[in-house]
Design a protein around this motif. Sequence first.
Motif, PDB file in Angstrom:
ATOM      1  N   ALA A  69       0.728  -1.209  -0.049  1.00 47.99           N
ATOM      2  CA  ALA A  69       0.032  -0.147   0.085  1.00 47.99           C
ATOM      3  C   ALA A  69       0.880   1.261   0.241  1.00 47.99           C
ATOM      4  CB  ALA A  69      -1.029  -0.121   1.362  1.00 47.99           C
ATOM      5  N   PRO A  73       2.114   2.199  -5.199  1.00 51.55           N
ATOM      6  CA  PRO A  73       2.089   3.364  -5.945  1.00 51.55           C
ATOM      7  C   PRO A  73       3.031   4.452  -6.345  1.00 51.55           C
ATOM      8  CG  PRO A  73       0.124   3.377  -4.229  1.00 51.55           C
ATOM      9  CD  PRO A  73       1.273   2.285  -3.880  1.00 51.55           C
ATOM     10  N   GLN A 128       4.854  -5.446  -8.999  1.00 54.58           N
ATOM     11  CA  GLN A 128       3.879  -4.813  -9.691  1.00 54.58           C
ATOM     12  C   GLN A 128       3.510  -4.902 -11.095  1.00 54.58           C
ATOM     13  OE1 GLN A 128       1.394  -3.090  -7.514  1.00 54.58           O
ATOM     14  NE2 GLN A 128       3.039  -3.300  -5.848  1.00 54.58           N
ATOM     15  N   LEU A 229      -6.019  11.927  -9.289  1.00 57.01           N
ATOM     16  CA  LEU A 229      -6.098  10.336  -8.924  1.00 57.01           C
ATOM     17  C   LEU A 229      -7.236  10.428  -7.731  1.00 57.01           C
ATOM     18  CD1 LEU A 229      -2.259   9.611  -8.466  1.00 57.01           C
ATOM     19  CD2 LEU A 229      -3.754   8.851 -10.479  1.00 57.01           C
ATOM     20  N   THR A 238     -11.547   2.122  -7.072  1.00 53.91           N
ATOM     21  CA  THR A 238     -10.408   1.746  -5.978  1.00 53.91           C
ATOM     22  C   THR A 238     -11.116   0.895  -4.897  1.00 53.91           C
ATOM     23  OG1 THR A 238      -8.944   3.700  -6.606  1.00 53.91           O
ATOM     24  CG2 THR A 238      -8.555   2.193  -4.663  1.00 53.91           C
ATOM     25  N   THR A 355       0.457   4.492 -12.541  1.00 60.83           N
ATOM     26  CA  THR A 355       0.094   5.041 -11.225  1.00 60.83           C
ATOM     27  C   THR A 355      -1.182   4.283 -10.743  1.00 60.83           C
ATOM     28  OG1 THR A 355       1.462   7.107 -11.479  1.00 60.83           O
ATOM     29  CG2 THR A 355      -0.001   6.884  -9.473  1.00 60.83           C
ATOM     30  N   THR A 358      -1.320   0.547 -10.683  1.00 56.97           N
ATOM     31  CA  THR A 358      -0.522   0.095  -9.592  1.00 56.97           C
ATOM     32  C   THR A 358      -1.260   0.389  -8.386  1.00 56.97           C
ATOM     33  OG1 THR A 358       1.449   0.744 -10.600  1.00 56.97           O
ATOM     34  CG2 THR A 358       1.761   0.195  -8.469  1.00 56.97           C
ATOM     35  N   ILE A 359      -2.072   1.527  -8.293  1.00 51.93           N
ATOM     36  CA  ILE A 359      -3.089   1.678  -7.164  1.00 51.93           C
ATOM     37  C   ILE A 359      -4.040   0.417  -7.093  1.00 51.93           C
ATOM     38  CG2 ILE A 359      -4.935   3.222  -6.117  1.00 51.93           C
ATOM     39  CD1 ILE A 359      -3.167   5.500  -7.137  1.00 51.93           C
ATOM     40  N   SER A 362      -2.430  -2.724  -5.976  1.00 53.71           N
ATOM     41  CA  SER A 362      -2.063  -2.519  -4.603  1.00 53.71           C
ATOM     42  C   SER A 362      -3.222  -2.948  -3.816  1.00 53.71           C
ATOM     43  CB  SER A 362      -1.442  -1.166  -4.446  1.00 53.71           C
ATOM     44  OG  SER A 362      -0.187  -1.336  -5.138  1.00 53.71           O
ATOM     45  N   ALA A 363      -4.498  -2.335  -4.319  1.00 51.26           N
ATOM     46  CA  ALA A 363      -5.587  -2.567  -3.532  1.00 51.26           C
ATOM     47  C   ALA A 363      -6.101  -3.949  -3.363  1.00 51.26           C
ATOM     48  CB  ALA A 363      -6.644  -1.723  -4.252  1.00 51.26           C
TER      49      ALA A 363
END
Length: 414
Positions: A69, A73, A128, A229, A238, A355, A358-359, A362-363
């Motif tokens: 987390a 990002p 990632q 974002l 997200t 970005t 990747t967010i 990561s989520a």
Amino acid sequence: MTHTTSSRETQQQPTTLLRAAGFSYFPVALLARLPYAMMVVGVLTLVVSARGELSLGGLTSAMVGVGTAIFGPLIGAAADRVGQRGVVLAAGIANSVALLAMAWVAFSSSPDFVVLIVAFVIGATAPQVSPMSRSRLVGIIASRLPGDRHAAVLNGTMAYESAADEIVFVFGPFIVGLLATTLNPAAPIVGAAVLTVVFVSAFALHRSGAVRPATDGGLPVQQAPARELFRPGLLAVTVGVLGMGLFFGSMLTALTSFLSDFGHPEQAGLIYGVMGVGSAALALGVAWFPLRFSLRWRWLTFAGLLAASTIALPFATTVPGVILVLLIAGFGVGPTLVTQYSFGAERSPIGRSATVMTILGSAVIVGQSASSALVGALAQSAGTHVAMYAPLVSALVVLLAGVANVFITGRRPR
């Protein structure tokens, strides 16, 4: 002369994404994302087997999510600014070292906090690959394919990418269970380290990763402000992807607790793999859905199926009953993820594609890790039956995010 040159350039453009990306790209990218899917489950299996505490295993998995987390990002932002090749290569090497360290630390006499620190480093250095692949392919579609094919190819690409994620996120735990059962609990982590060195490095060094973000003038790419974002549309996506991660972690941990009652917790990954059958099939089938079946209604439809199937989970008292629930739930998982990532690609601010992806990636890990910790503690304190309600709660998060997305999207044409 200008018209002739333009026509020649158009004729020289690749007509398919397979040709534009290169024939070797897709198998390399598929295998490169497998270690990422094995991390959380592998760490959970290893720590529970080595230290004998389900709650510690869940907390360790949560630390992997915390690391992802915080740094995931940032890795995506670095790739947007300087290109993927060096960023992915460095992360992959560091991640393989951290995985090997975990294989040793778990069985050593080191205190628990050392295990937690190593788990954090594993998450922080996760390469990632999945979001990088999405961002890379979106860039190839925009720059190398004819403009009239962008929409159709993007839809098919998001379907493939989500199906690939489903394959690795469902069969990753299956491989973990297989290696842990047939060899030893450290085997999945060592295997993930080897796969990272070989295939993540190959993904980083692939010719498609050599392109640095740049404008036509060769200057650094113009990026939208970071505040873009946090637009409501992206936040809804997200939260929805986070809910899918919560579902993955809670389902696997509840299943582990369920099988622990029968004395076979190491088989959780094997049975969990059943969910991937319908999930991967329908994820690939999304590309053939009619356009009038819009993205927002796909999200609601399949998230609703996911929630409805998990209602029966607490009442499944036999292994065949749980397998049936997993099989039905799989039909909701794949299309929901495809839809969410399609919204993510559609709503990415200029210059922020890696970005955003990747967010979202990561989520998934954050949700998976957090629910592993919470459901592990819940199972240990309140019992398996209570823990079996956790996947339903996670599915409701996905569904409610889809409802919010409908109001955010409104009736605007795509």
